[in-house]
Design a protein around this motif. Structure first.
Motif, PDB file in Angstrom:
ATOM      1  N   UNK A   1       0.835  -1.210   0.000  1.00  0.00           N
ATOM      2  CA  UNK A   1       0.000   0.000   0.000  1.00  0.00           C
ATOM      3  C   UNK A   1       0.863   1.249   0.000  1.00  0.00           C
ATOM      4  N   UNK A   2       0.455   2.245  -0.767  1.00  0.00           N
ATOM      5  CA  UNK A   2       1.284   3.447  -0.866  1.00  0.00           C
ATOM      6  C   UNK A   2       1.545   4.097   0.489  1.00  0.00           C
ATOM      7  N   UNK A   3       0.552   4.040   1.372  1.00  0.00           N
ATOM      8  CA  UNK A   3       0.719   4.665   2.677  1.00  0.00           C
ATOM      9  C   UNK A   3       1.830   4.009   3.489  1.00  0.00           C
ATOM     10  N   UNK A   4       2.188   2.764   3.132  1.00  0.00           N
ATOM     11  CA  UNK A   4       3.249   2.073   3.869  1.00  0.00           C
ATOM     12  C   UNK A   4       4.640   2.498   3.407  1.00  0.00           C
ATOM     13  N   UNK A   5       4.727   3.229   2.301  1.00  0.00           N
ATOM     14  CA  UNK A   5       6.021   3.722   1.819  1.00  0.00           C
ATOM     15  C   UNK A   5       6.317   5.023   2.557  1.00  0.00           C
ATOM     16  N   UNK A   6       7.109   4.932   3.596  1.00  0.00           N
ATOM     17  CA  UNK A   6       7.402   6.070   4.436  1.00  0.00           C
ATOM     18  C   UNK A   6       8.720   6.723   4.023  1.00  0.00           C
ATOM     19  N   UNK A   7       8.768   8.042   4.091  1.00  0.00           N
ATOM     20  CA  UNK A   7       9.981   8.761   3.720  1.00  0.00           C
ATOM     21  C   UNK A   7      11.184   8.268   4.514  1.00  0.00           C
ATOM     22  N   UNK A   8      10.991   7.983   5.788  1.00  0.00           N
ATOM     23  CA  UNK A   8      12.106   7.544   6.633  1.00  0.00           C
ATOM     24  C   UNK A   8      12.725   6.250   6.118  1.00  0.00           C
ATOM     25  N   UNK A   9      11.958   5.464   5.359  1.00  0.00           N
ATOM     26  CA  UNK A   9      12.458   4.182   4.865  1.00  0.00           C
ATOM     27  C   UNK A   9      13.136   4.288   3.505  1.00  0.00           C
ATOM     28  N   UNK A  10      12.933   5.395   2.793  1.00  0.00           N
ATOM     29  CA  UNK A  10      13.439   5.454   1.418  1.00  0.00           C
ATOM     30  C   UNK A  10      14.455   6.560   1.161  1.00  0.00           C
ATOM     31  N   UNK A  11      14.556   7.546   2.077  1.00  0.00           N
ATOM     32  CA  UNK A  11      15.491   8.646   1.837  1.00  0.00           C
ATOM     33  C   UNK A  11      16.750   8.459   2.674  1.00  0.00           C
ATOM     34  N   UNK A  12      17.802   9.123   2.269  1.00  0.00           N
ATOM     35  CA  UNK A  12      19.083   9.024   2.962  1.00  0.00           C
ATOM     36  C   UNK A  12      19.035   9.763   4.296  1.00  0.00           C
ATOM     37  N   UNK A  13      19.995   9.445   5.149  1.00  0.00           N
ATOM     38  CA  UNK A  13      20.101  10.127   6.439  1.00  0.00           C
ATOM     39  C   UNK A  13      20.303  11.623   6.217  1.00  0.00           C
ATOM     40  N   UNK A  14      19.682  12.419   7.081  1.00  0.00           N
ATOM     41  CA  UNK A  14      19.820  13.864   6.989  1.00  0.00           C
ATOM     42  C   UNK A  14      18.745  14.539   6.171  1.00  0.00           C
ATOM     43  N   UNK A  15      17.919  13.758   5.462  1.00  0.00           N
ATOM     44  CA  UNK A  15      16.821  14.327   4.675  1.00  0.00           C
ATOM     45  C   UNK A  15      15.593  14.419   5.564  1.00  0.00           C
ATOM     46  N   UNK A  16      14.920  15.568   5.607  1.00  0.00           N
ATOM     47  CA  UNK A  16      13.713  15.698   6.440  1.00  0.00           C
ATOM     48  C   UNK A  16      12.653  14.676   6.032  1.00  0.00           C
ATOM     49  N   UNK A  17      11.969  14.136   7.014  1.00  0.00           N
ATOM     50  CA  UNK A  17      10.957  13.116   6.726  1.00  0.00           C
ATOM     51  C   UNK A  17       9.549  13.552   7.117  1.00  0.00           C
ATOM     52  N   UNK A  18       9.385  14.799   7.579  1.00  0.00           N
ATOM     53  CA  UNK A  18       8.040  15.329   7.770  1.00  0.00           C
ATOM     54  C   UNK A  18       7.543  15.881   6.438  1.00  0.00           C
ATOM     55  N   UNK A  19       6.236  15.988   6.279  1.00  0.00           N
ATOM     56  CA  UNK A  19       5.687  16.490   5.019  1.00  0.00           C
ATOM     57  C   UNK A  19       6.218  17.879   4.692  1.00  0.00           C
ATOM     58  N   UNK A  20       6.134  18.788   5.646  1.00  0.00           N
ATOM     59  CA  UNK A  20       6.566  20.164   5.396  1.00  0.00           C
ATOM     60  C   UNK A  20       8.077  20.226   5.187  1.00  0.00           C
ATOM     61  N   UNK A  21       8.824  19.478   5.996  1.00  0.00           N
ATOM     62  CA  UNK A  21      10.271  19.495   5.868  1.00  0.00           C
ATOM     63  C   UNK A  21      10.743  18.925   4.550  1.00  0.00           C
ATOM     64  N   UNK A  22      10.121  17.825   4.124  1.00  0.00           N
ATOM     65  CA  UNK A  22      10.506  17.219   2.841  1.00  0.00           C
ATOM     66  C   UNK A  22      10.151  18.138   1.679  1.00  0.00           C
TER      67      UNK A  22
END
Length: 307
Positions: free
Chosen positions: A65-86
């Motif tokens: 499910x798309x909702x299970x694809x979380x930013x924290x799981x796919x982006x490199x360290x140091x990249x913001x993972x909140x909606x506004x931050x990303x």
């Protein structure tokens, strides 16, 4: 047409789903495959077949499910993972592309006003899109509102609940696969981007997101026929990302839309890279287009760990 549809405007008629096909002796077929395609092709296809029959492919592409694809799981360290931050990160680090984000080149009126030979014309295409109808194979208006799993020309449909690797390439029950794929190739996204570049008085962004929001819930990653082909997935992503880059984005809606595009790009990249051996084995445009898709994802989403 009751006996099939014309493909890509080239006058090629597709056979009806119950058309008979000649059968070749398996030994003869094996001889010609080995002779003309070579041992490398045979070895790669045997490996792919073994991977599928051992269940490895199926486990690799469990529906996600798309909702299970979380930013924290796919982006490199140091990249913001909140909606506004990303979203802020994407605006602050927009990579060079064909044109600046949200600012496609404007088509001069002297060119936009020239008569074209495309049928139906752009305005007719836009009228159909507003009614949730697309154009098949560049010239055939859909007889019904979009249904991502229904073939309106042969009146058959595909089961959307199967993992793509469990779905046969050809089956009388699902009709011609190209008809099922055609709406998902997202030519509608390119038409909407063209309309905006031509300064046509039309709600291009609104219609674009309506179509995207229709496709995504209906076609979750790796589930159903729309994920069956890596090249089809690539074509779809290129068209959608092109329109996303071209059309104005509402400031309030931007965080959600950037996440939506990131999820689509990541899932498409995963689909391509984990089955690209099949594309390479074909020795044709599949390997080229799928590699192009991977390069585009890495270019526009360099923050992905797998970029």
């Amino acid at each position: 047409h009751p006996d099939g549809v014309h493909a890509r405007g080239k006058g090629v008629r597709l056979d009806p789903p119950n058309a008979p096909y000649p059968h070749m002796n398996p030994i003869t077929k094996a001889y010609y495959v080995l002779r003309y395609l070579g041992p490398g092709f045979v070895a790669r296809r045997l490996h792919l077949s073994a991977t599928k029959h051992l269940g490895i492919t199926r486990r690799r592409f469990q529906p996600k499910p798309r909702e299970s694809i979380q930013l924290a799981d796919i982006v490199s360290d140091g990249i913001p993972t909140t909606l506004e931050g990303y979203c802020k990160h994407k605006y602050d680090h927009r990579p060079p592309f064909l044109f600046p984000f949200g600012k496609p080149p404007v088509i001069p009126a002297s060119i936009a006003s020239l008569p074209g030979d495309r049928t139906p014309n752009l305005q007719c295409r836009l009228d159909h899109l507003r009614k949730d109808r697309c154009i098949y194979f560049f010239n055939q208006p859909s007889p019904e509102a979009i249904d991502w799993y229904h073939n309106p020309f042969q009146d058959v449909r595909e089961d959307s609940r199967r993992i793509w690797c469990d779905i046969p390439d050809f089956s009388p029950e699902q009709g011609d696969p190209r008809v099922l794929w055609e709406p998902s190739r997202a030519a509608w996204a390119l038409d909407l981007a063209r309309a905006y570049g031509r300064c046509v008085d039309y709600p291009s962004s609104e219609v674009f997101w309506r179509w995207v929001d229709s496709w995504m819930p209906a076609c979750p990653p790796f589930d159903g026929f729309q994920w069956k082909c890596g090249q089809e997935s690539t074509v779809r992503l290129i068209a959608i990302l092109f329109a996303f880059w071209a059309l104005p984005l509402d400031e309030q809606d931007a965080p959600r839309r950037w996440l939506q595009m990131a999820r689509l790009a990541w899932a498409t990249g995963y689909r391509i890279v984990h089955h690209i051996d099949y594309a390479v084995s074909q020795n044709n445009n599949h390997a080229l287009s799928e590699a192009c898709g991977l390069m585009l994802i890495a270019r526009l989403f360099p923050e992905f760990r797998d970029a």
